[in-house]
Design a protein around this motif. Structure first.
Motif, PDB file in Angstrom:
ATOM      1  N   PRO A  64       0.811  -1.230   0.000  1.00 59.50           N
ATOM      2  CA  PRO A  64       0.000   0.000   0.000  1.00 59.50           C
ATOM      3  C   PRO A  64       0.840   1.275   0.000  1.00 59.50           C
ATOM      4  O   PRO A  64       0.365   2.334  -0.396  1.00 59.50           O
ATOM      5  CB  PRO A  64      -0.812  -0.097   1.292  1.00 59.50           C
ATOM      6  N   TYR A  65       2.085   1.174   0.421  1.00 57.18           N
ATOM      7  CA  TYR A  65       2.952   2.344   0.488  1.00 57.18           C
ATOM      8  C   TYR A  65       3.718   2.577  -0.819  1.00 57.18           C
ATOM      9  O   TYR A  65       4.493   3.513  -0.925  1.00 57.18           O
ATOM     10  CB  TYR A  65       3.921   2.212   1.665  1.00 57.18           C
ATOM     11  N   THR A  66       3.507   1.713  -1.779  1.00 52.78           N
ATOM     12  CA  THR A  66       4.118   1.893  -3.103  1.00 52.78           C
ATOM     13  C   THR A  66       3.065   2.123  -4.165  1.00 52.78           C
ATOM     14  O   THR A  66       3.340   2.009  -5.352  1.00 52.78           O
ATOM     15  CB  THR A  66       4.984   0.669  -3.483  1.00 52.78           C
ATOM     16  N   GLY A  68      -1.643   2.513  -4.339  1.00 51.74           N
ATOM     17  CA  GLY A  68      -2.913   2.669  -3.627  1.00 51.74           C
ATOM     18  C   GLY A  68      -3.121   1.594  -2.581  1.00 51.74           C
ATOM     19  O   GLY A  68      -2.353   0.646  -2.464  1.00 51.74           O
ATOM     20  N   LYS A  69      -4.218   1.733  -1.831  1.00 52.47           N
ATOM     21  CA  LYS A  69      -4.487   0.778  -0.749  1.00 52.47           C
ATOM     22  C   LYS A  69      -4.771  -0.634  -1.268  1.00 52.47           C
ATOM     23  O   LYS A  69      -4.639  -1.598  -0.540  1.00 52.47           O
ATOM     24  CB  LYS A  69      -5.620   1.271   0.135  1.00 52.47           C
ATOM     25  N   ASN A  70      -5.158  -0.771  -2.531  1.00 52.59           N
ATOM     26  CA  ASN A  70      -5.417  -2.085  -3.113  1.00 52.59           C
ATOM     27  C   ASN A  70      -4.277  -2.557  -4.009  1.00 52.59           C
ATOM     28  O   ASN A  70      -4.464  -3.428  -4.848  1.00 52.59           O
ATOM     29  CB  ASN A  70      -6.729  -2.053  -3.908  1.00 52.59           C
ATOM     30  N   ASN A  71      -3.112  -1.982  -3.823  1.00 56.08           N
ATOM     31  CA  ASN A  71      -1.939  -2.328  -4.617  1.00 56.08           C
ATOM     32  C   ASN A  71      -1.534  -3.776  -4.332  1.00 56.08           C
ATOM     33  O   ASN A  71      -1.278  -4.140  -3.195  1.00 56.08           O
ATOM     34  CB  ASN A  71      -0.797  -1.363  -4.262  1.00 56.08           C
TER      35      ASN A  71
END
Length: 139
Positions: A64-66, A68-71
């Protein structure tokens, strides 16, 4: 791990026979070894599967830190002094770990890992296991 459990080990032969590849392990995301290179013993495969699961979990936590939250996480690569470890998502709840020397042709290896994933994705998928009623034994 019994021979029956390593019934999927034959699928890893193409990767295992590549120059500079040490071994390949197919595993469930919870760390259960599903198959391994014929060059390694079952106890080593079990240890690698458990460790690889943790390595993959770190990547999932960082996803999620690279983006969006659904990454979603597709692959994690660890670079060590004497080689590389590639961990690829190959199906629902299934991963492929490949250990190599530092001289491996990473592009060719990744291409073959992707090809294996596409050809055998359904077979490589591992259904989630549950504890059963009141924390009972797994089926």
């Amino acid at each position: 791990m019994t021979t029956q459990v390593n019934r999927l080990g034959w699928m890893l032969g193409d990767l295992s026979s590549m120059p500079d590849v040490r071994y390949a392990v197919l595993l469930a995301t919870d760390g259960l070894a599903l198959g391994h290179s014929e060059s390694m013993d079952s106890d080593t495969a079990d240890t690698i599967a458990a460790s690889t699961s943790g390595f993959h979990s770190i990547g999932v936590a960082l996803a999620p830190y690279t983006g969006g939250k659904n990454n979603g996480l597709r692959q994690v690569v660890g670079e060590f002094d004497e080689g590389l470890l590639f961990v690829k998502t190959v199906g629902h709840n299934a991963l492929l770990a490949v250990s190599t020397t530092d001289a491996v042709d990473a592009e060719v290896l990744t291409y073959r890992m992707n090809g294996l994933t596409e050809r055998l994705g359904a077979e490589l998928s591992s259904p989630a296991r549950n504890q059963g009623d009141e924390g009972g034994a797994r089926p």
